[in-house]
Design a protein around this motif. Structure first.
Motif, mmCIF file in Angstrom:
data_model
loop_
_atom_site.group_PDB
_atom_site.id
_atom_site.type_symbol
_atom_site.label_atom_id
_atom_site.label_comp_id
_atom_site.label_asym_id
_atom_site.label_seq_id
_atom_site.Cartn_x
_atom_site.Cartn_y
_atom_site.Cartn_z
ATOM 1 N N ARG C 12 0.839 -1.201 0.000
ATOM 2 C CA ARG C 12 0.000 0.000 0.000
ATOM 3 C C ARG C 12 0.876 1.254 0.000
ATOM 4 O O ARG C 12 1.851 1.340 0.735
ATOM 5 N N PHE C 13 0.510 2.215 -0.868
ATOM 6 C CA PHE C 13 1.126 3.555 -0.801
ATOM 7 C C PHE C 13 0.059 4.488 -0.284
ATOM 8 O O PHE C 13 -0.853 4.847 -1.029
ATOM 9 N N GLY C 14 0.155 4.872 0.931
ATOM 10 C CA GLY C 14 -0.910 5.711 1.474
ATOM 11 C C GLY C 14 -2.238 4.996 1.305
ATOM 12 O O GLY C 14 -2.412 3.860 1.745
ATOM 13 N N GLY C 36 0.106 -6.898 -17.461
ATOM 14 C CA GLY C 36 -0.970 -6.175 -16.796
ATOM 15 C C GLY C 36 -0.984 -4.749 -17.284
ATOM 16 O O GLY C 36 0.044 -4.240 -17.749
ATOM 17 N N PRO C 37 -2.140 -4.115 -17.197
ATOM 18 C CA PRO C 37 -2.238 -2.735 -17.657
ATOM 19 C C PRO C 37 -1.256 -1.829 -16.926
ATOM 20 O O PRO C 37 -0.701 -2.209 -15.901
ATOM 21 N N ASN C 38 -1.099 -0.654 -17.453
ATOM 22 C CA ASN C 38 -0.189 0.297 -16.807
ATOM 23 C C ASN C 38 -0.702 0.638 -15.421
ATOM 24 O O ASN C 38 -1.879 0.917 -15.233
ATOM 25 N N THR C 43 5.733 -3.467 -11.605
ATOM 26 C CA THR C 43 7.024 -2.999 -11.109
ATOM 27 C C THR C 43 7.053 -3.068 -9.587
ATOM 28 O O THR C 43 8.080 -3.388 -8.978
ATOM 29 N N THR C 44 5.913 -2.788 -9.000
ATOM 30 C CA THR C 44 5.848 -2.855 -7.540
ATOM 31 C C THR C 44 6.166 -4.266 -7.047
ATOM 32 O O THR C 44 6.858 -4.430 -6.034
ATOM 33 N N VAL C 45 5.720 -5.276 -7.778
ATOM 34 C CA VAL C 45 6.048 -6.650 -7.390
ATOM 35 C C VAL C 45 7.567 -6.843 -7.403
ATOM 36 O O VAL C 45 8.147 -7.385 -6.462
ATOM 37 N N GLY D 133 5.891 11.864 -10.265
ATOM 38 C CA GLY D 133 6.905 10.856 -9.996
ATOM 39 C C GLY D 133 6.342 9.559 -9.442
ATOM 40 O O GLY D 133 7.009 8.522 -9.495
ATOM 41 N N THR D 134 5.133 9.578 -8.906
ATOM 42 C CA THR D 134 4.597 8.338 -8.333
ATOM 43 C C THR D 134 3.753 7.557 -9.343
ATOM 44 O O THR D 134 3.235 6.502 -9.008
ATOM 45 N N LEU D 135 3.628 8.054 -10.555
ATOM 46 C CA LEU D 135 2.848 7.310 -11.546
ATOM 47 C C LEU D 135 3.631 6.096 -12.036
ATOM 48 O O LEU D 135 4.854 6.083 -12.023
ATOM 49 N N SER D 136 2.910 5.096 -12.525
ATOM 50 C CA SER D 136 3.592 3.948 -13.126
ATOM 51 C C SER D 136 4.141 4.394 -14.478
ATOM 52 O O SER D 136 3.765 5.450 -14.998
ATOM 53 N N GLY D 137 5.013 3.579 -15.023
ATOM 54 C CA GLY D 137 5.681 3.951 -16.270
ATOM 55 C C GLY D 137 4.707 4.344 -17.368
ATOM 56 O O GLY D 137 4.855 5.389 -18.010
ATOM 57 N N GLY D 138 3.706 3.532 -17.565
ATOM 58 C CA GLY D 138 2.762 3.802 -18.645
ATOM 59 C C GLY D 138 1.940 5.057 -18.376
ATOM 60 O O GLY D 138 1.672 5.848 -19.292
HETATM 61 N N1 ATP Z 1 6.508 5.273 -4.675
HETATM 62 C C1 ATP Z 1 5.178 5.305 -4.955
HETATM 63 N N2 ATP Z 1 4.361 6.113 -4.256
HETATM 64 C C2 ATP Z 1 3.028 6.148 -4.507
HETATM 65 N N3 ATP Z 1 2.428 5.410 -5.439
HETATM 66 C C3 ATP Z 1 3.184 4.570 -6.183
HETATM 67 C C4 ATP Z 1 4.600 4.495 -5.976
HETATM 68 N N4 ATP Z 1 5.093 3.593 -6.853
HETATM 69 C C5 ATP Z 1 4.045 3.150 -7.569
HETATM 70 N N5 ATP Z 1 2.876 3.727 -7.177
HETATM 71 C C6 ATP Z 1 1.567 3.480 -7.711
HETATM 72 O O1 ATP Z 1 1.324 2.100 -7.648
HETATM 73 C C7 ATP Z 1 0.649 1.648 -8.785
HETATM 74 C C8 ATP Z 1 1.399 0.510 -9.406
HETATM 75 O O2 ATP Z 1 2.590 1.007 -9.988
HETATM 76 P P1 ATP Z 1 3.625 0.087 -10.782
HETATM 77 O O3 ATP Z 1 4.781 0.936 -11.103
HETATM 78 O O4 ATP Z 1 3.866 -1.156 -10.038
HETATM 79 O O5 ATP Z 1 2.819 -0.255 -12.103
HETATM 80 P P2 ATP Z 1 3.254 -1.166 -13.339
HETATM 81 O O6 ATP Z 1 2.352 -2.307 -13.333
HETATM 82 O O7 ATP Z 1 4.687 -1.417 -13.299
HETATM 83 O O8 ATP Z 1 2.871 -0.202 -14.551
HETATM 84 P P3 ATP Z 1 3.636 0.067 -15.945
HETATM 85 O O9 ATP Z 1 3.302 -1.041 -16.848
HETATM 86 O O10 ATP Z 1 3.020 1.332 -16.420
HETATM 87 O O11 ATP Z 1 5.069 0.182 -15.637
HETATM 88 C C9 ATP Z 1 0.465 2.850 -9.701
HETATM 89 O O12 ATP Z 1 -0.837 3.345 -9.582
HETATM 90 C C10 ATP Z 1 1.448 3.862 -9.173
HETATM 91 O O13 ATP Z 1 0.951 5.169 -9.319
#
Ligand code: ATP
Ligand code: ATP
Ligand code: MG
Ligand code: MG
Lengths: 380, 295, 239, 234, 317
Positions: C12-14, C36-38, C43-45, D133-138
């Motif tokens: 969880r982020f906040g 998985g979708p964006n 990446t979090t995993v 900065g907290t958004l995912s890459g996409g």
């Molecule tokens: N450090 C952070 N602080 C707050 N929210 C975060 C942080 N890192 C990631 N998130 C949020 O967590 C969610 C998952 O992000 P993540 O980067 O794991 O996505 P992803 O599946 O890798 O996406 P993509 O395919 O676009 O790279 C997103 O909604 C992102 O905004």
């Protein structure tokens, strides 16, 4: 050691000409120059066929630089003797090196007790009192007039502040006076009120303060703002006797007393002339630092003129034989109470009234009567 | 008992007002270091130059320091712009191993400003005494210095204005954008050299404002700036880089810590208390106060 | 038995739950894809496995050893290497030095590290760039550099986050080839990639997630035909 | 509209582009293809003024922009959505979008444009008060594109806009770019998604080792043997 | 491998050993000794801040503690301050442990300012603990040796040790790790580098040699007080200036910077009167504006372009 080049008698003068102490360096340099010109007019700057030359070096208020300056003056410029020294730290280092290099050094201001307690026979201190001795005249007045039961001590945590408050503290203990508050502070503070509020709750008969120029005025101004009444507030020279103190503190300076090594209206011959002349020439008022430099120049010229030869030992013994009257009173280099080549200082107690600094003690030389206890803020 | 409470009250009042003063001086730093990420060791020197401008206005032309502030600010703005344009910008554009080489440049600028002023004004202590310099309000036995209260209010007002400027105006946003990614800002049509120039100018102008408000109750000499540089850094960092309110609160925290330290430990240790407080905050709130307030 | 096993991991982020009670197991020697979708939490995993931040809940096992409380650098030491989606090259170091920095995990000897770096650089087809500073490389090359750097730490399990992004189809083939060759040396790989052609061609199994939760899991073909995957991720064009 | 004539570009002493010449006409959708490190990004950076060209000239709407600083080029209507997104990470999504619309015209329409972008990318609306900065890459990629669109560009330069996007979004984004192009915005795009790009664009140039290798309509290039071999791996 | 670098080192070493024979004037020898002291502090700072990228604004703490170790031994136990050369570095390392424990939890400017605060805390503590440290009165000792040459060679030995240890660290695995941490801490962690451990591995020798320089300084200058040896501007910031002037993350940069700083400063001071610091400031600005990576740093770049040699460890000469 201090050899002499053929056509000049070089005197190295080390002062802070840049950095935060430069104000005093400038004043002392001006005073040296003024005295030099007067002596020149009297023909006292030529010894045989040799001219006395002052060589100034900037120590930037840093002791490693002071060390470099000493090394340069002695080893490179081959000066006959050294003078100067404003901060205790720089003076310490110059004195140590001068002693090692067997070069006579006449201190202008540096006042740490230790410097003349090392047994260094090439080091002389004439115009400056050891920091713990600034209070000489004041103790006399304490006994006869103030007779406090309790005192508070505040001081800047510099060498001068610590040494002089230590002297005062020991004297108090010896006389059984109760010290109810005793605190150091770092200079440059904007707000002294927390300390003052704390101090007020100890309710001392008298406050003894050692402060840098502007801290002094900040402290008395804020006492006024706090309506903090005390029977007597005594500064320990330094900040409390300078013209800037009054300029900044204004009415809050009234009745503040201070120990002092010199005041323009002291009765020594030439003192007020020096003061007037300096003011005219440089457009501002000098204080005792300037007087120290001015008097020191006279001591130097006197010694050099008397010296049998201009070798380091020749000048050393000429200095040792000094007995001269200056604007800071008589100067002799004697060994006493553990000190070596230390003049016995003349000290005074002064008090501000309406922006004027009056001598109130010793009574023989007073220019005005003392006010004690001072009126309450609410009654002024 | 009564006495103890008065002492405490006086200490807290002093701490808050002192904190306001600190915030005021740190506010320009918030812009230059917090937002622009330029570690500016010349900050105190800029405060000092601003004070000299006000001093000249007051002694030569009889202009009240609070009005002199409005002369000092543009002058320092101009000076800041020149410094950024002709000196710091050069370094921003090169890739160096440690970005801290800007630090060195600002050390040089600090030396030049301090010694340049000394050349003109000598090292004498100067002050501007006004009719209100010592005005005091009383709440019971506690005293409150009027100029400090004014300083406090203006500090908060500037903090508010700066905050609004940075978050609401396009220029403010461009400043933040340029600091975060210079090239991307250029792609968006931001003249980034001009922006950095204006920012440094504004930072310098705010430094001057801080100095002007301090002058009526403090004093002036060429090295006076040293007293403020480190403190401004600490406050800016304490607040969290880039946070205006964080910095304002940071100033108050340091002011209060010092004040309480001075009363209850010793005046000699007051700065230690402030610094220890600073380190504690950093350890437990690694992003500074900002992580609590969040812009 | 799986080489890596995640049991109900949550981040969880906040207020945002990026990964929500996700469980999966990766077998030794396989290439395991995550799609998985964006913003779905892929990446979090990776960041949770490599312990770039602490996990909120759940457990992670590596070779039956629980690792979710180990410090990040230990994770690498026990054999899990990774790359970053947003590349993090050691900018002022050359390609060779970048890879050496990885190689030092297993040796202290400089010439050994240098030799190993050379081998790996050759293996990754980076010879031409060996003495170039990393900051001058275009992004796809930086990604390959990250693979090389991670390989130098001699991982047993390698986490690749979008290393084929920015490659044209021809170049992707080379990348696929590289990944296969890595697998052939015995390294297990978890890969995140949005280019389906790569994912389909290379993965032994694929895990599809959305909102941090599993939506499908299985052979590439099965996952690609899963209606929820099509809806959330692939789009009608793939249907 | 845009004419690039014989430009050479170098990083310090390493030359990357040689004699590159091409043009983009008003309303066109032109693609720039090339292998890794061929110099595509470099070309785009030279156009938008981030890099100085050593030789040659760049004209936009008849005006020589070769020596103009980057921000002036943007002012003329050339908006570059750079490789690697280059967002302002500590500003919110909304502020990032606002940064896209600094010019008077764009600013006047700021609200409307933003609404349109939020319709296209609902996730951005959802996250509008989060730091970029907290958004995912996409998500970041979407924001970068949105930020570029906020400027209402005359010429939109896109450097790999589909990078890191989920397939469903890739399709969507390409459609949107096509739509933008149909609305009259000229597009110059670098893409590694060669097939889709060639299908969409009017014309394409192929850059190899810093030199223009060939050019032609999308269709022509799709059937070019060399292209097939070198880029599609067919 | 007698490459150009080793050759240069040998030449440098020979010149350094021969210098006091060539330059006999004690004043010039004194200047050389100051250069050596600053080169030592600079080299030590460079290890932590230049190579590992952890920019310290608090090195005065180590310098001061080193100097006071020597001074306090004399003050309290009447021992020769030369024992400080043994105790000073140890004490500096001891205080480096808590400083590292606190500051290394922070990054970038937060780290820098934490070190600044810690440095200031040490100054204020030494200033206020008057019973133990003599407070602002400082400590004055009598010099044991009067010959400059002895000081020169002792100092040179210290500098040589500092340079050698730094060189060995930088050109070993640790060096690669330190530079990796500087370039990207996250990437470094992902490569299995325990960053805090390695930062400490840079901090400890850095503190050690700074402390050693402090102890030597006490012996040479014979007087210290807290405002001097713990000074923020004159020590902590000046060491940054020295290294940046010379060239960050280069072997010889700090030494070149120290020579420049001391010799220029002294030249200006003795010839320009009260404008000396002003001119020095102008010079600092000019150098950093036109040689932003310092003198050795820029030379390194020039060399790389002209010789096209394969780069060594980035940043290393
Ligand atoms: N450090 C952070 N602080 C707050 N929210 C975060 C942080 N890192 C990631 N998130 C949020 O967590 C969610 C998952 O992000 P993540 O980067 O794991 O996505 P992803 O599946 O890798 O996406 P993509 O395919 O676009 O790279 C997103 O909604 C992102 O905004
Ligand atoms: N900052 C730089 N310094 C030195 N060389 C660089 C720099 N940036 C790019 N290059 C070199 O210039 C060449 C072209 O790079 P460019 O980024 O333009 O390629 P590209 O065609 O966009 O490739 P990609 O598809 O990988 O993005 C590459 O060989 C690259 O290594
Ligand atoms: Mg991702
Ligand atoms: Mg590219």
């Amino acid at each position: 050691g201090g050899g002499v080049s053929s056509d000049a008698v070089k005197v190295g003068v080390i002062l802070p000409l840049t950095g935060s102490e430069a104000m005093f360096g400038e004043m002392e340099k001006n005073s040296f120059d003024m005295a030099y010109e007067e002596l020149k007019a009297e023909g006292k700057t030529t010894i045989g066929d040799k001219e006395i030359v002052l060589m100034y070096e900037d120590d930037q208020g840093r002791q490693d630089v002071a060390r470099s300056a000493t090394e340069k003056l002695v080893n490179q410029d081959k000066v006959a003797m050294l003078s100067g020294g404003y901060s205790s730290a720089c003076t310490n280092v110059i004195a140590g090196s001068a002693q090692t290099l067997n070069t006579p050094f006449l201190i202008v201001t540096g006042s740490s007790d230790d410097i003349t307690k090392q047994g260094w026979d090439f080091v002389f201190r004439g115009t400056a009192a050891p920091a713990s001795m600034y209070t000489g005249a004041f103790w006399d007045m304490m006994e006869k007039v103030v007779k406090p039961q309790s005192v508070a001590i505040i001081f800047e945590n510099t060498d001068f502040g610590t040494s002089s408050s230590k002297g005062f503290r020991e004297e108090c203990q010896k006389r059984g006076i109760n010290i109810v508050f005793d605190q150091a502070y770092e200079h440059g503070a904007i707000d002294f009120k927390p300390m003052l509020a704390n101090l007020r709750s100890t309710n001392p008969d008298m406050i003894f303060a050692t402060s840098y120029v502007m801290d002094a005025s900040m402290i008395v101004k804020q006492m006024k703002e706090l309506n903090f009444d005390t029977k007597l507030f005594v500064g320990n020279g330094a900040g409390y006797t300078m013209p800037e103190f009054y300029q900044n503190a204004g009415a809050a300076s009234d009745f503040v007393a201070s120990t002092s090594l010199w005041v323009p209206n002291v009765s020594w011959q030439g003192a007020s002339e020096y003061y007037e002349k300096y003011k005219q020439k440089y457009g501002k008022e000098p204080d005792y630092h300037g007087a120290q430099a001015y008097a020191t120049m006279y001591v130097i010229a006197d010694a050099l003129n008397r010296a049998e030869d201009l070798s380091n030992t020749g000048i050393q013994s000429a200095l040792k034989d000094t007995d001269i009257q200056t604007i800071m009173g008589p100067i002799k280099f004697v060994d006493w109470a553990g000190f070596t080549n230390q003049n016995e200082p003349n000290t005074y107690v002064v008090q501000w009234t309406d922006g004027k600094l009056e001598v109130i003690w010793p009574e023989e030389v007073k220019s005005a009567d003392y006010v004690y206890p001072v009126p309450k803020w609410s009654e002024r | 008992m009564e006495d103890a409470w008065i002492k405490f009250g006086q200490t807290v009042i002093c701490g808050i007002l002192l904190g306001g003063m600190y915030s005021l001086i740190a506010i320009g730093m918030t812009l230059i270091m917090g937002v622009m990420k330029i570690v500016n060791l010349a900050h105190g020197a800029l405060v000092m130059v601003g004070m000299y401008v006000v001093y000249i206005c007051a002694t030569n032309y009889g202009i009240d320091p609070y009005i002199g502030m409005f002369i000092a600010m543009p002058v320092l703005f101009f000076l800041g712009c020149l410094i950024q344009k002709y000196m710091i910008n050069r370094l921003v554009e090169v890739d160096s191993i440690l970005p801290e080489n800007q630090v060195l440049l600002t050390v040089g600028i600090m030396l030049v400003l301090t010694e340049g002023i000394r050349l003109f004004f000598k090292s004498d202590y100067r002050s501007v005494v006004t009719s209100y310099s010592s005005d005091t309000l009383y709440i019971g036995a506690m005293s409150i210095s009027v100029p400090l209260v004014i300083g406090f209010i203006i500090a908060m007002a500037f903090t508010f204005l700066l905050h609004m400027f940075l978050t609401k105006s396009d220029l403010g946003k461009s400043i933040r954008a340029t600091a975060q990614d210079r090239d991307a800002a250029i792609f968006m049509g931001v003249n980034s050299s001009k922006i950095t120039m204006i920012t440094f100018g504004l930072g310098a102008a705010l430094a001057a404002a801080g100095g002007s408000l301090l002058l009526p109750l403090f004093y002036l000499f060429p090295d006076v700036g040293h007293l403020f540089t480190a403190k401004s850094f600490i406050i800016t960092i304490l607040g969290g880089l880039g946070s205006t309110w964080g910095a304002a609160i940071g100033g108050l925290v340091i002011g209060l810590s010092e004040s309480l330290g001075a009363t209850y430990i010793s005046m000699g240790y007051k700065d230690v208390v402030g610094l220890v407080m600073f380190i504690l905050v950093l350890l437990f709130l690694p992003g500074g106060i900002r992580s609590l307030v969040k812009r | 038995m799986g080489i890596l096993e995640a049991r109900g991991i949550t981040k969880r982020f906040g207020g945002l739950t990026a990964v929500n009670e996700l469980s999966f197991a990766v077998d030794k020697g396989e290439i395991f894809g995550i799609i998985g979708p964006n913003g779905s939490g892929k990446t979090t995993v990776f960041n949770m496995i490599s312990r770039f931040f602490p996990i909120t809940a759940g457990e992670i096992y590596f070779n039956d050893r629980r690792i979710d409380a180990l410090p990040a650098h230990e994770i690498c030491k026990i054999g899990i290497g990774r790359t970053f989606q947003v590349v993090k090259p050691l900018r002022r170091m050359t390609v060779q030095e970048n890879v050496m920095a990885g190689a030092f995990l297993r040796t202290r000897n400089i010439s050994k590290a240098r030799r190993k770096a050379k081998e790996i650089i050759n293996f990754c087809n980076l010879d031409d760039y060996r003495s170039r500073a990393a900051m001058g490389l275009p992004i796809p090359l930086r990604k390959r550099l990250e693979i090389a750097r991670a390989l130098a730490t001699e991982p047993v399990l390698l986490l690749l986050d979008e290393t084929c992004a920015g490659l044209n189809p021809k170049e992707s083939e080379a990348a696929i080839d590289l990944i296969r060759r890595i697998r052939d040396t015995g390294v297990t790989i978890i890969i995140i990639e949005h280019i389906m052609k790569v994912m389909m061609g290379i993965s032994d199994r694929i895990l599809a997630i959305n909102f941090g939760k599993e939506i499908a899991m299985g052979k590439p073909q099965e996952v690609a035909n899963h209606p929820e995957v099509i809806k959330a991720y692939l789009g009608e064009a793939y249907a | 509209m845009l004419r690039v004539t014989n430009i050479d570009v170098a990083y310090k002493d390493v030359q990357v582009l040689w004699d590159v010449t091409f043009e983009v006409n008003q309303g066109e959708f032109v693609a720039l293809l090339g292998a890794n490190g061929a110099g595509k990004t470099t070309t785009l950076n030279a156009i938008s003024g981030l890099l100085k060209v050593k030789k040659g000239s760049i004209e936009f709407l008849g005006k020589d922009i070769t020596q103009l600083p980057g921000y002036k080029i943007a002012e003329l209507g050339i908006i570059h959505v750079p490789e690697g997104r280059r967002l302002f990470p500590e500003m919110t999504v909304r502020e990032n979008l606002e940064m896209g619309s600094l010019f008077p015209e764009a600013k006047a329409k700021r609200k409307d444009t933003m609404k349109k972008i939020f319709e296209q990318f609902p996730i951005l609306e959802e996250k509008q008060y989060k730091e970029a900065g907290t958004l995912s890459g996409g998500q970041q990629q979407m924001l970068a594109l949105g930020r570029g669109l906020m400027a209402l560009p005359k010429l939109l330069i896109l450097d790999e806009p589909s990078l890191g996007l989920a397939p469903v979004l890739v399709t969507q984004i390409f459609e949107q770019i096509k739509e933008i192009n149909n609305e009259g915005v000229t597009v110059l795009q670098v893409e590694q998604n060669v097939v889709q790009t060639l299908k969409m664009c009017h014309r394409a140039y192929v850059l190899e080792n810093g030199k223009i290798y060939t050019q032609g309509t999308g269709e022509k290039l799709l059937n070019d043997e060399h292209i097939k071999q070198a880029y599609l791996g067919i | 491998m007698l490459n150009k670098n080793t050759l240069m080192t040998i030449v440098f070493a020979l010149v350094a050993v021969a210098l006091p024979v060539i330059i006999k004037a004690p004043y010039q020898q004194h200047i050389l000794i100051l250069v050596i002291i600053w080169a030592t502090i600079g080299t030590a700072w460079n290890l932590l801040s230049g190579y590992a990228g952890q920019v310290s604004f608090g090195h005065a703490a180590f310098f001061g503690v080193g100097a006071y170790s020597a001074g306090l031994l004399t003050l309290h136990y009447g021992l020769s301050p030369w024992w400080g050369l043994a105790l000073g570095p140890v004490m500096a390392m001891l205080i480096a442990l808590p400083i590292g424990a606190i500051a290394f939890r922070l990054r970038g400017p937060y780290f820098a300012l934490a070190t600044l605060a810690l440095g200031e805390i040490f100054r204020l503590m030494f200033l206020n603990m008057t019973g133990f440290t003599n407070g602002a009165k400082g400590i004055l000792i009598m010099p044991a040796i009067t010959s400059k040459i002895a000081y020169y060679y002792i100092g040179l030995g210290i500098l040589a040790a500092t340079l050698l240890v730094t060189y060995l660290i930088v050109h070993s695995k640790i060096g690669y790790y330190l530079v990796s941490i500087r370039e990207d801490q996250d990437a470094a962690t992902s490569l299995g580098i325990p960053t805090t451990f390695y930062k400490n591995l840079a901090l400890l020798p850095s503190a050690l040699f700074t402390g050693l320089a402090g102890a030597f300084y006490m012996n040479y200058v014979t007087f210290i007080d807290p405002d001097i040896v713990f000074n923020l501007t004159d020590i902590s910031i000046m060491v940054i200036l020295v290294v940046m002037l010379g060239g960050v993350a280069t072997t010889w940069g700090p030494t070149i910077g120290a020579a420049l700083y001391i010799i220029m400063g002294e030249l200006f001071r003795t010839t320009l009167g009260s404008a000396n610091v002003l001119v020095f400031g102008v010079l600092v600005c000019l150098i950093i504006m036109f040689l932003p990576n310092g003198i050795a740093g820029e030379l390194d770049i020039i060399k790389r372009i002209t010789q096209r040699k394969k780069a060594g460890l980035s940043g290393g000469v």
